[in-house]
Design an enzyme around this catalytic site. Structure first.
Site, short mmCIF file in Angstrom:
data_model
loop_
_atom_site.label_atom_id
_atom_site.label_comp_id
_atom_site.label_asym_id
_atom_site.label_seq_id
_atom_site.Cartn_x
_atom_site.Cartn_y
_atom_site.Cartn_z
CG LEU A 23 5.29 -17.37 -17.97
CD1 LEU A 23 3.81 -17.69 -18.20
CD2 LEU A 23 6.02 -18.61 -17.47
CB SER A 24 8.43 -12.46 -21.87
OG SER A 24 7.14 -11.98 -21.55
CE LYS A 74 2.73 -3.77 -18.54
NZ LYS A 74 1.47 -4.49 -18.69
CG ASP A 110 -0.70 -5.29 -21.88
OD1 ASP A 110 -0.10 -6.34 -22.20
OD2 ASP A 110 -0.30 -4.54 -20.96
N GLY A 135 -10.24 -2.05 -12.11
CA GLY A 135 -8.89 -1.51 -12.08
C GLY A 135 -8.80 -0.31 -13.00
N GLY A 137 -5.27 0.88 -13.74
CA GLY A 137 -3.84 0.99 -14.02
C GLY A 137 -3.55 0.79 -15.50
P1 NAP Z 1 -1.10 -1.36 -12.10
O1 NAP Z 1 -0.83 -0.36 -13.17
O2 NAP Z 1 -0.25 -1.38 -10.88
O3 NAP Z 1 -2.65 -1.20 -11.66
C1 NAP Z 1 -3.18 -1.99 -10.65
C2 NAP Z 1 -4.68 -1.67 -10.47
O4 NAP Z 1 -5.21 -2.59 -9.55
C3 NAP Z 1 -4.94 -0.29 -9.93
O5 NAP Z 1 -6.12 0.20 -10.53
C4 NAP Z 1 -5.15 -0.53 -8.44
O6 NAP Z 1 -6.05 0.37 -7.82
C5 NAP Z 1 -5.80 -1.89 -8.45
N1 NAP Z 1 -5.52 -2.61 -7.21
C6 NAP Z 1 -4.31 -2.98 -6.72
N2 NAP Z 1 -4.46 -3.64 -5.56
C7 NAP Z 1 -5.78 -3.68 -5.30
C8 NAP Z 1 -6.57 -4.22 -4.24
N3 NAP Z 1 -5.99 -4.85 -3.20
N4 NAP Z 1 -7.90 -4.07 -4.29
C9 NAP Z 1 -8.50 -3.42 -5.32
N5 NAP Z 1 -7.81 -2.88 -6.36
C10 NAP Z 1 -6.47 -3.01 -6.35
O7 NAP Z 1 -1.00 -2.86 -12.68
P2 NAP Z 1 -1.27 -3.34 -14.19
O8 NAP Z 1 0.00 -3.31 -14.96
O9 NAP Z 1 -2.44 -2.61 -14.71
O10 NAP Z 1 -1.61 -4.90 -13.95
C11 NAP Z 1 -2.80 -5.30 -13.31
C12 NAP Z 1 -2.91 -6.84 -13.32
O11 NAP Z 1 -3.04 -7.31 -14.67
C13 NAP Z 1 -1.68 -7.54 -12.77
O12 NAP Z 1 -2.10 -8.70 -12.09
C14 NAP Z 1 -0.90 -7.93 -14.01
O13 NAP Z 1 -0.05 -9.02 -13.81
C15 NAP Z 1 -2.05 -8.28 -14.95
N6 NAP Z 1 -1.67 -8.17 -16.37
C16 NAP Z 1 -1.82 -9.29 -17.14
C17 NAP Z 1 -1.50 -9.19 -18.49
C18 NAP Z 1 -1.66 -10.41 -19.36
O14 NAP Z 1 -1.13 -10.41 -20.48
N7 NAP Z 1 -2.39 -11.42 -18.94
C19 NAP Z 1 -1.02 -8.00 -19.05
C20 NAP Z 1 -0.91 -6.89 -18.21
C21 NAP Z 1 -1.24 -6.98 -16.87
P3 NAP Z 1 -5.60 1.82 -7.24
O15 NAP Z 1 -5.54 2.72 -8.45
O16 NAP Z 1 -6.66 2.17 -6.29
O17 NAP Z 1 -4.25 1.61 -6.61
#
Ligand code: NAP
Length: 300
Positions: A23-24, A74, A110, A135, A137
């Site tokens: 959407l950016s 990231k 973020d 989470g 990440g």
């Molecule tokens: P990331 O760095 O890939 O981290 C993902 C995290 O989720 C990790 O801690 C992972 O655990 C955990 N995870 C993944 N699959 C899982 C599952 N099936 N069950 C339990 N835990 C699980 O991703 P990220 O960049 O932090 O993004 C995370 C979410 O936030 C995404 O949905 C992203 O779209 C959203 N987000 C939204 C915004 C916004 O502005 N609204 C901004 C940034 C991100 P492990 O370490 O065990 O793999």
């Protein structure tokens, strides 16, 4: 839009893969038009790290003002910047790059987007509050850092792989001052913290698909609590819907997406006079979501 582009137009864009649903570009270009910035924002889909290196090399010599970085780059972008702001270092992830004379300055907006949205949408100030972040990440790191800087009383990081939660807590703990930080496994070990939390933030992708379970049992949630799900799209996630049914306040991540993008424009414009219009960016994002309502989710 094209009538605006000329020989002096500066570039901004988003690097990630895939970018089909981003959407950016809509949000940013709408803001640039209102702010009369001679900039254009483009998607830069990059498949792997080898291509990322090539694209970043090009960014240094082209008239870029800035970049947003999304999944899966990231973390690696942190290593590719010439300078990294403290908040991004603590978060362990860069989602915004300011390009200054070919140098790349990394930021993470973020967390600021999260705290801004909690305040404006939910009337929630993290100061003195107990928080659980699901989470560990990039997004969870950014959330944890911002909540610490906003003086939360405690931040519990609950993650599927507890080692990653422990690493995050170790990274942020030295800056935590008054905030108690701890790591737990995302599962039954998180129950007590979730039940007693003022705020629970979902920073896992669990819930992106309508078939997904909730990241925690919603029986643990009750009235008086605030649930913030970073996932955004056309329909509320199960976590948001069930939390509302159980009497909690709950919202999805669209406001945060808008606020992190607007904060990036605030940084790139280097002007204390400009406050990037969140309402314009929000409308553009909502219009994009409405336009693709029949085509499924829209997560970056
Ligand atoms: P990331 O760095 O890939 O981290 C993902 C995290 O989720 C990790 O801690 C992972 O655990 C955990 N995870 C993944 N699959 C899982 C599952 N099936 N069950 C339990 N835990 C699980 O991703 P990220 O960049 O932090 O993004 C995370 C979410 O936030 C995404 O949905 C992203 O779209 C959203 N987000 C939204 C915004 C916004 O502005 N609204 C901004 C940034 C991100 P492990 O370490 O065990 O793999």
């Amino acid at each position: 839009m094209n009538a605006r582009i000329n020989g002096r137009t500066r570039l901004a864009g988003i690097i990630g893969w895939p970018l089909d649903h981003t959407l950016s570009p809509a949000m940013h270009n709408a803001a640039y038009e209102v702010l009369e910035l001679d900039w254009v924002y483009i998607p830069l889909p990059v498949r792997d790290e080898a291509d990322l290196i090539r694209v970043v090399g090009a960014v240094r010599v082209l008239p870029f003002v800035g970049l947003n970085i999304t999944m899966p780059f990231k973390q690696v972008m942190l290593e590719m910047c010439d300078e990294v702001a403290m908040m991004a270092k603590m978060a362990g992830a860069v989602n915004t790059v300011h390009v200054v004379d070919g140098r790349l300055i990394g930021y993470n907006t973020d967390g600021r987007g999260l705290v801004e949205t909690l305040e404006t949408e939910m009337g929630f100030s993290p100061e003195g509050k107990d928080v659980v972040v699901l989470g560990a990440g990039g997004a969870a790191g950014a959330a944890a850092v911002s909540l610490i800087l906003a003086k939360a009383s405690s931040v519990t990081v609950a993650n599927r792989s507890v080692e990653r939660a422990e690493e995050l807590v170790e990274r942020v703990a030295s800056h935590a001052r008054g905030t108690k930080c701890r790591a737990v496994v995302l599962g039954i070990d998180a129950e007590e913290s979730v039940r007693s939390a003022d705020l629970v933030v979902n920073a896992t992708p669990v819930g992106m698909s309508p078939e997904d379970p909730t990241p925690i049992p919603t029986e643990w949630i009750g009235p008086g609590q605030v649930i913030f799900d970073m996932i955004y799209g056309n329909a509320p996630t199960r976590l948001v819907s069930e939390a509302l049914e159980r009497g909690a306040s709950a919202t999805g991540g669209l406001g945060m997406l808008v606020a992190q993008g607007a904060t990036a424009v605030d940084i790139w414009s280097e002007s204390t006079q400009i406050r990037t219009p969140r309402d314009v960016m929000r409308r553009a994002a909502e219009d994009q979501l409405a336009a693709r309502r029949t085509k499924g989710g829209a997560q970056e």
